[in-house]
Design a protein around this motif. Structure first.
Motif, PDB file in Angstrom:
ATOM      1  N   GLY A 291       0.807  -1.214   0.000  1.00 18.60           N
ATOM      2  CA  GLY A 291       0.000   0.000   0.000  1.00 18.60           C
ATOM      3  C   GLY A 291       0.836   1.257   0.000  1.00 18.60           C
ATOM      4  N   VAL A 292       2.155   1.123   0.077  1.00 22.76           N
ATOM      5  CA  VAL A 292       3.050   2.273  -0.036  1.00 22.76           C
ATOM      6  C   VAL A 292       2.992   2.780  -1.471  1.00 22.76           C
ATOM      7  N   VAL A 293       2.900   4.102  -1.613  1.00 19.63           N
ATOM      8  CA  VAL A 293       2.900   4.739  -2.929  1.00 19.63           C
ATOM      9  C   VAL A 293       4.137   5.635  -3.009  1.00 19.63           C
ATOM     10  N   GLN A 294       4.980   5.377  -3.996  1.00 19.98           N
ATOM     11  CA  GLN A 294       6.201   6.171  -4.168  1.00 19.98           C
ATOM     12  C   GLN A 294       5.967   7.185  -5.267  1.00 19.98           C
ATOM     13  N   LEU A 295       6.210   8.433  -4.933  1.00 21.87           N
ATOM     14  CA  LEU A 295       6.059   9.556  -5.870  1.00 21.87           C
ATOM     15  C   LEU A 295       7.450  10.074  -6.175  1.00 21.87           C
ATOM     16  N   ILE A 296       7.797  10.127  -7.448  1.00 23.54           N
ATOM     17  CA  ILE A 296       9.128  10.592  -7.842  1.00 23.54           C
ATOM     18  C   ILE A 296       8.964  11.896  -8.596  1.00 23.54           C
ATOM     19  N   TYR A 297       9.589  12.931  -8.074  1.00 18.96           N
ATOM     20  CA  TYR A 297       9.496  14.285  -8.623  1.00 18.96           C
ATOM     21  C   TYR A 297      10.881  14.801  -8.964  1.00 18.96           C
ATOM     22  N   THR A 298      10.929  15.713  -9.914  1.00 19.29           N
ATOM     23  CA  THR A 298      12.144  16.492 -10.128  1.00 19.29           C
ATOM     24  C   THR A 298      11.854  17.922  -9.696  1.00 19.29           C
ATOM     25  N   SER A 299      12.904  18.619  -9.352  1.00 17.55           N
ATOM     26  CA  SER A 299      12.770  20.022  -8.984  1.00 17.55           C
ATOM     27  C   SER A 299      12.383  20.788 -10.234  1.00 17.55           C
ATOM     28  N   ASP A 300      11.398  21.663 -10.121  1.00 25.00           N
ATOM     29  CA  ASP A 300      10.874  22.381 -11.275  1.00 25.00           C
ATOM     30  C   ASP A 300      11.445  23.800 -11.349  1.00 25.00           C
TER      31      ASP A 300
END
Length: 181
Positions: free
Chosen positions: A171-180
């Motif tokens: 149930g863990v959700v990993q969100l991967i973002y880059t700096s904008d």
């Protein structure tokens, strides 16, 4: 050039640890491929408190072979500790001045990426100085109600761009973002 990756577990209500520093709510599933993450880095950035707690941690003798392998992989990395303390340590380089300049120098050395391990005050410093290239935030299915928040004392908005989402069997959700920026 190397990138600084913040790979961090948070609760659904945004805390990176409980009110007494507890992280017993963190889930490590085999489908999270943490070994793959570790194989993509060759450097770890620690704050002094996190380094003292985990930088030389040795699992107990009865630890599983997987846990022992994980800690061997962690300890094989180059370690930098950001601290106001001056300290000699055979396992790490201590940095206490010119953080932005030193991070830039380390990123230019080439090789694999850098894991910004933490703690909380070091993460805040990196966020405030725009030193994080990739945010890998794993949201755990628990709410604590209080504790240490991830985004504390922001001086301005932090605009991020979502590049990937991973959902794990726990149930863990990993969100991967880059700096904008």
């Amino acid at each position: 050039m190397k990138q600084v990756l913040l790979d961090l577990a948070i609760t659904l209500d945004g805390f990176i640890e409980g009110p007494n520093g507890e992280t017993d709510w963190c889930i490590m599933d085999d489908d999270m491929d943490f070994d793959g993450f570790l194989s993509g880095i060759d450097t770890i950035f620690y704050g002094r408190i996190s380094y003292d707690a985990w930088g030389n941690y040795l699992p107990e003798e009865n630890a599983t072979p997987e846990e022992q392998k994980l800690w061997e992989a962690v300890h094989s990395k180059n370690k930098f500790v950001f601290s106001s303390q001056h300290r000699e340590d055979k396992n790490a380089t201590f940095i206490n001045t010119d953080i932005i300049e030193r991070v830039s120098e380390i990123k230019k050395q080439g090789g694999k990426d850098i894991w910004l391990y933490g703690g909380a005050s070091l993460i805040t410093t990196f966020i405030q100085n725009n030193l994080i290239d990739v945010y890998r935030i794993s949201v755990h299915p628990i709410a604590l109600g209080s504790g240490k928040p991830l985004f504390e004392d922001l001086k301005e908005r932090l605009n991020l761009k979502l590049i990937k989402t991973n959902v794990f069997k726990s149930g863990v959700v990993q969100l991967i973002y880059t700096s904008d920026s």
